[in-house]
Write a protein that holds these residues in place. Structure first.
Motif, PDB file in Angstrom:
ATOM      1  N   ALA A   1       0.830  -1.205   0.000  1.00  0.00           N
ATOM      2  CA  ALA A   1       0.000   0.000   0.000  1.00  0.00           C
ATOM      3  C   ALA A   1       0.865   1.255   0.000  1.00  0.00           C
ATOM      4  CB  ALA A   1      -0.918   0.007   1.212  1.00  0.00           C
ATOM      5  N   VAL A   2       0.486   2.235  -0.802  1.00  0.00           N
ATOM      6  CA  VAL A   2       1.137   3.548  -0.814  1.00  0.00           C
ATOM      7  C   VAL A   2       0.183   4.535  -0.160  1.00  0.00           C
ATOM      8  CG1 VAL A   2       2.169   5.362  -2.224  1.00  0.00           C
ATOM      9  CG2 VAL A   2       2.321   2.973  -2.964  1.00  0.00           C
ATOM     10  N   PRO A   3       0.555   5.113   0.984  1.00  0.00           N
ATOM     11  CA  PRO A   3      -0.349   6.019   1.692  1.00  0.00           C
ATOM     12  C   PRO A   3      -0.749   7.226   0.863  1.00  0.00           C
ATOM     13  CG  PRO A   3       1.476   5.365   3.102  1.00  0.00           C
ATOM     14  CD  PRO A   3       1.819   4.891   1.717  1.00  0.00           C
ATOM     15  N   HIS A   4      -1.951   7.709   1.099  1.00  0.00           N
ATOM     16  CA  HIS A   4      -2.465   8.896   0.411  1.00  0.00           C
ATOM     17  C   HIS A   4      -1.507  10.066   0.582  1.00  0.00           C
ATOM     18  CE1 HIS A   4      -4.835  12.637   0.180  1.00  0.00           C
ATOM     19  NE2 HIS A   4      -5.588  12.009  -0.711  1.00  0.00           N
ATOM     20  N   ASP A   5      -1.002  10.281   1.812  1.00  0.00           N
ATOM     21  CA  ASP A   5      -0.102  11.416   2.065  1.00  0.00           C
ATOM     22  C   ASP A   5       1.185  11.296   1.274  1.00  0.00           C
ATOM     23  OD1 ASP A   5      -1.994  12.360   3.773  1.00  0.00           O
ATOM     24  OD2 ASP A   5      -0.908  11.879   5.622  1.00  0.00           O
ATOM     25  N   GLU A   6       1.693  10.077   1.095  1.00  0.00           N
ATOM     26  CA  GLU A   6       2.921   9.897   0.324  1.00  0.00           C
ATOM     27  C   GLU A   6       2.694  10.241  -1.143  1.00  0.00           C
ATOM     28  OE1 GLU A   6       6.055   6.383  -0.999  1.00  0.00           O
ATOM     29  OE2 GLU A   6       4.828   6.125   0.810  1.00  0.00           O
TER      30      GLU A   6
ATOM     31  N   LEU B   1      -7.749  -3.276 -10.724  1.00  0.00           N
ATOM     32  CA  LEU B   1      -6.293  -3.382 -10.596  1.00  0.00           C
ATOM     33  C   LEU B   1      -5.734  -2.511  -9.479  1.00  0.00           C
ATOM     34  CD1 LEU B   1      -3.780  -4.679 -11.802  1.00  0.00           C
ATOM     35  CD2 LEU B   1      -3.606  -2.764 -13.385  1.00  0.00           C
ATOM     36  N   ILE B   2      -6.353  -1.353  -9.239  1.00  0.00           N
ATOM     37  CA  ILE B   2      -5.891  -0.458  -8.177  1.00  0.00           C
ATOM     38  C   ILE B   2      -6.933  -0.467  -7.069  1.00  0.00           C
ATOM     39  CG2 ILE B   2      -5.145   1.871  -7.573  1.00  0.00           C
ATOM     40  CD1 ILE B   2      -4.518   2.358 -10.513  1.00  0.00           C
ATOM     41  N   LEU B   3      -6.537  -0.967  -5.913  1.00  0.00           N
ATOM     42  CA  LEU B   3      -7.453  -1.081  -4.788  1.00  0.00           C
ATOM     43  C   LEU B   3      -7.204   0.016  -3.768  1.00  0.00           C
ATOM     44  CD1 LEU B   3      -7.479  -4.923  -4.074  1.00  0.00           C
ATOM     45  CD2 LEU B   3      -9.043  -3.586  -5.495  1.00  0.00           C
ATOM     46  N   ALA B   4      -8.279   0.470  -3.140  1.00  0.00           N
ATOM     47  CA  ALA B   4      -8.174   1.434  -2.043  1.00  0.00           C
ATOM     48  C   ALA B   4      -8.244   0.659  -0.741  1.00  0.00           C
ATOM     49  CB  ALA B   4      -9.306   2.459  -2.118  1.00  0.00           C
ATOM     50  N   ASP B   5      -7.169   0.730   0.056  1.00  0.00           N
ATOM     51  CA  ASP B   5      -7.141   0.080   1.359  1.00  0.00           C
ATOM     52  C   ASP B   5      -7.527   1.100   2.420  1.00  0.00           C
ATOM     53  OD1 ASP B   5      -6.415  -2.327   0.401  1.00  0.00           O
ATOM     54  OD2 ASP B   5      -4.313  -2.210   0.964  1.00  0.00           O
ATOM     55  N   THR B   6      -8.634   0.893   3.080  1.00  0.00           N
ATOM     56  CA  THR B   6      -9.100   1.839   4.106  1.00  0.00           C
ATOM     57  C   THR B   6      -8.020   2.098   5.142  1.00  0.00           C
ATOM     58  OG1 THR B   6     -11.355   1.015   3.811  1.00  0.00           O
ATOM     59  CG2 THR B   6     -10.899   2.320   5.789  1.00  0.00           C
ATOM     60  N   GLY B   7      -7.651   3.352   5.280  1.00  0.00           N
ATOM     61  CA  GLY B   7      -6.648   3.729   6.267  1.00  0.00           C
ATOM     62  C   GLY B   7      -5.220   3.458   5.836  1.00  0.00           C
ATOM     63  N   GLN B   8      -5.033   2.839   4.661  1.00  0.00           N
ATOM     64  CA  GLN B   8      -3.678   2.497   4.209  1.00  0.00           C
ATOM     65  C   GLN B   8      -3.265   3.297   2.988  1.00  0.00           C
ATOM     66  OE1 GLN B   8      -1.573   0.282   5.753  1.00  0.00           O
ATOM     67  NE2 GLN B   8      -3.114   0.163   7.361  1.00  0.00           N
ATOM     68  N   GLY B   9      -4.172   3.485   2.060  1.00  0.00           N
ATOM     69  CA  GLY B   9      -3.827   4.170   0.809  1.00  0.00           C
ATOM     70  C   GLY B   9      -4.294   3.353  -0.376  1.00  0.00           C
ATOM     71  N   TYR B  10      -3.445   3.253  -1.384  1.00  0.00           N
ATOM     72  CA  TYR B  10      -3.795   2.520  -2.595  1.00  0.00           C
ATOM     73  C   TYR B  10      -2.709   1.503  -2.903  1.00  0.00           C
ATOM     74  CZ  TYR B  10      -7.132   6.313  -3.371  1.00  0.00           C
ATOM     75  OH  TYR B  10      -8.152   7.221  -3.235  1.00  0.00           O
ATOM     76  N   ARG B  11      -3.105   0.396  -3.547  1.00  0.00           N
ATOM     77  CA  ARG B  11      -2.132  -0.614  -3.938  1.00  0.00           C
ATOM     78  C   ARG B  11      -2.588  -1.308  -5.207  1.00  0.00           C
ATOM     79  NH1 ARG B  11      -3.704  -5.838  -2.704  1.00  0.00           N
ATOM     80  NH2 ARG B  11      -5.525  -6.039  -1.339  1.00  0.00           N
ATOM     81  N   LEU B  12      -1.613  -1.901  -5.910  1.00  0.00           N
ATOM     82  CA  LEU B  12      -1.915  -2.682  -7.084  1.00  0.00           C
ATOM     83  C   LEU B  12      -2.204  -4.117  -6.675  1.00  0.00           C
ATOM     84  CD1 LEU B  12       0.836  -1.526  -9.628  1.00  0.00           C
ATOM     85  CD2 LEU B  12      -1.584  -0.915  -9.644  1.00  0.00           C
ATOM     86  N   CYS B  13      -3.166  -4.740  -7.339  1.00  0.00           N
ATOM     87  CA  CYS B  13      -3.406  -6.153  -7.101  1.00  0.00           C
ATOM     88  C   CYS B  13      -3.205  -6.887  -8.420  1.00  0.00           C
ATOM     89  CB  CYS B  13      -4.818  -6.385  -6.569  1.00  0.00           C
ATOM     90  SG  CYS B  13      -6.116  -6.029  -7.757  1.00  0.00           S
TER      91      CYS B  13
END
Length: 220
Positions: A169-174, A207-219
């Motif tokens: 996961a890549v955080p939103h803030d990053e 392909l791009i998932l939003a992880d609640t509280g984590q950010g976004y990641r590729l699956c």
């Protein structure tokens, strides 16, 4: 960090994968040696957890073949072959980076994987690949399953960060700090909008998932 678990015992493989994902480690599974080799050629894994006794192609063969790569994954052999000569053979002759025998303590497995991932930082690859996506840093080109995809500079930068995370996961803030500037309101919808456009252009909304509280990641 991204890990491939090459293990033909399905229950054990799923158990390891579930435990590693709870440690925020991205995990894929291969049930045979030939599949493990193919997956390592297509994806830049940080660590390969490799059983020596695999069908089709043994773990020993996989280890030997991957040693010839320019930038192979670090290899942790996880096996029932626990005699001293087996360990020496795996580390010295086959070139594994670490060796852990079954049965094992899961906390030790995690610690060894993390230790391996810290060894010798990878040089940034010019070309990143993930689940049919190819991103060329130098040419600034992206293809999805061989189809060229036109991206804006910010869309390209967001996708690059996601691919560099190797499924983590890549955080939103990053994303805000790296792609936009410090004056952008952190509550902005710019990131969400860029992700939405990327999903549309890549032709794969899943392909791009939003992880609640984590950010976004590729699956995938």
């Amino acid at each position: 960090m991204r890990v491939l678990v090459a293990e033909d015992h399905q229950v054990l493989a799923r158990t390891i994968a579930t435990g590693l994902r709870r440690q925020s480690i991205a995990v894929d599974i291969a049930a045979s040696g030939d599949k493990a080799e193919r997956m390592c050629l297509l994806t830049d894994y940080d660590v390969l957890v490799l059983d020596r006794d695999l069908p089709v192609m043994t773990g020993d063969e996989v280890c030997r073949k991957l040693r010839d790569l320019v930038d192979p994954p670090r290899i942790l052999m996880l096996t029932s072959a626990g005699a001293l000569e087996d360990k020496v053979d795996g580390l010295e002759r086959l070139g594994a980076d670490d060796y852990l025998t079954k049965p094992f303590d899961f906390a030790e497995l995690v610690a060894r994987i993390r230790a391996l991932s810290r060894r010798v930082p990878r040089a940034p690859a010019d070309v990143l690949r993930h689940a049919g996506l190819t991103l060329d840093r130098i040419r600034r080109e992206v293809t999805a399953r061989g189809r060229p995809v036109e991206l804006t500079p910010k869309e390209f930068a967001v996708l690059q960060l996601l691919m560099e995370a190797r499924g983590g996961a890549v955080p939103h803030d990053e994303l805000v700090r790296s792609v936009w500037d410090e004056n952008l309101d952190p509550r902005t919808t710019a990131v969400r909008a860029a992700i939405s456009r990327l999903r549309g252009k890549l032709g794969a909304s899943h392909l791009i998932l939003a992880d609640t509280g984590q950010g976004y990641r590729l699956c995938g």
